[in-house]
Design a protein around this motif. Structure first.
Motif, mmCIF file in Angstrom:
data_model
loop_
_atom_site.group_PDB
_atom_site.id
_atom_site.type_symbol
_atom_site.label_atom_id
_atom_site.label_comp_id
_atom_site.label_asym_id
_atom_site.label_seq_id
_atom_site.Cartn_x
_atom_site.Cartn_y
_atom_site.Cartn_z
ATOM 1 N N UNK A 289 0.809 -1.232 0.000
ATOM 2 C CA UNK A 289 0.000 0.000 0.000
ATOM 3 C C UNK A 289 0.836 1.274 0.000
ATOM 4 N N UNK A 290 1.998 1.241 0.692
ATOM 5 C CA UNK A 290 2.874 2.413 0.701
ATOM 6 C C UNK A 290 3.276 2.792 -0.717
ATOM 7 N N UNK A 291 3.732 1.805 -1.487
ATOM 8 C CA UNK A 291 4.174 2.075 -2.854
ATOM 9 C C UNK A 291 3.009 2.465 -3.758
ATOM 10 N N UNK A 292 1.827 1.890 -3.505
ATOM 11 C CA UNK A 292 0.637 2.232 -4.298
ATOM 12 C C UNK A 292 0.289 3.706 -4.116
ATOM 13 N N UNK A 293 0.447 4.210 -2.886
ATOM 14 C CA UNK A 293 0.154 5.622 -2.605
ATOM 15 C C UNK A 293 1.322 6.515 -3.027
ATOM 16 N N UNK A 294 2.541 6.105 -2.671
ATOM 17 C CA UNK A 294 3.705 6.986 -2.825
ATOM 18 C C UNK A 294 4.049 7.302 -4.277
ATOM 19 N N UNK A 295 4.246 6.284 -5.102
ATOM 20 C CA UNK A 295 4.762 6.517 -6.454
ATOM 21 C C UNK A 295 3.818 7.347 -7.331
ATOM 22 N N UNK A 296 2.515 7.013 -7.401
ATOM 23 C CA UNK A 296 1.621 7.859 -8.218
ATOM 24 C C UNK A 296 1.509 9.285 -7.687
ATOM 25 N N UNK A 297 1.457 9.426 -6.336
ATOM 26 C CA UNK A 297 1.315 10.758 -5.750
ATOM 27 C C UNK A 297 2.561 11.592 -6.029
#
Length: 240
Positions: free
Chosen positions: A192-200
């Motif tokens: 979930x961290x990467x799902x939120x972090x990279x696109x944002x």
């Protein structure tokens, strides 16, 4: 090129660990203390007490594990995100938000190969100081309530475990699976961290680009990373 991405990720990881490791150590100790045995009241209180009892370098307990493994971890994470973004884009067109999130999901899944054993070893080493301080406090309380002869006895000095000792013990008793204890929890945090972090991060960074062909200024990328990292960290804190 892939080697450039791996080197870039490795250098970024080393700088990141060096800058924020004391905060990470305080976070681990605050999370692990139990009600009735609280030694630290806040982040600053934890850092001050750590410096007093263990010295300045006590704040970097367990950092050697991170510094050793953070290079492959960040390299895998950043390279995997670029790999998935490249293969999910259609004819060089802009990625949709869903595809950006899928790329982040893939990156987070790949990184746990290194993250899980690294986190497990790091946390045990980080928390060793808190456990040792608790034992000293309990021994002092026991001496105060016991006979003078018992109070005069010297408490046994325990040597703090090293990453090598912990690794050997886990491999001896549980094999490779011992190093991957907590894999599910790490996946629940890192994916979930990467799902939120990279696109944002990617979308915030684009806002600072005057032209699509020109890179955003450093301060824009830095602030985008701060906002994206903070948002993602807060979102996954319960899993952490």
């Amino acid at each position: 090129s892939l080697p450039a991405k791996l080197i870039n990720g490795g250098i970024a990881g080393l700088i990141g660990v060096t800058c924020v490791f004391p905060i990470d150590l305080a976070k681990t100790r605050l999370q692990n203390q139990q009600n009735g045995q609280r030694m630290y009241s806040s982040l600053s209180d934890c850092l001050i007490k750590t410096i007093r009892s263990e010295g300045y370098f006590g704040m970097y307990r367990g950092a050697a594990v991170n510094l050793t493994l953070v290079t492959p971890e960040k390299a895998i994470k950043l390279a995997a995100n670029d790999f998935f973004r490249h293969h999910l884009s259609k004819d060089g067109k802009k990625l949709t938000l869903l595809r950006e999130m899928l790329a982040g999901c893939g990156a987070g899944t790949c990184q746990v190969i290194v993250t899980t054993p690294m986190e497990m070893l790091k946390i045990q080493l980080q928390d060793a100081g808190r456990i040792e301080a608790q034992k000293k406090l309990m021994a002092a309380q026991a001496q105060l309530s016991s006979s003078p002869a018992a109070a005069a006895a010297e408490p046994a000095v325990e040597r703090r475990p090293t990453a090598t000792q912990i690794t050997r013990e886990l491999l001896r008793s549980k094999g490779i699976a011992g190093l991957y204890k907590g894999l599910g929890a790490t996946l629940l945090r890192d994916v979930p961290f990467s799902i939120v972090y990279f696109p944002l991060f990617a979308n915030l960074n684009k806002l600072g680009q005057k032209d699509p062909s020109v890179k955003a200024p450093f301060y824009v990328s830095f602030l985008s990373g701060c906002v994206a990292g903070s948002t993602a960290a807060v979102a996954v804190n319960p899993c952490d």
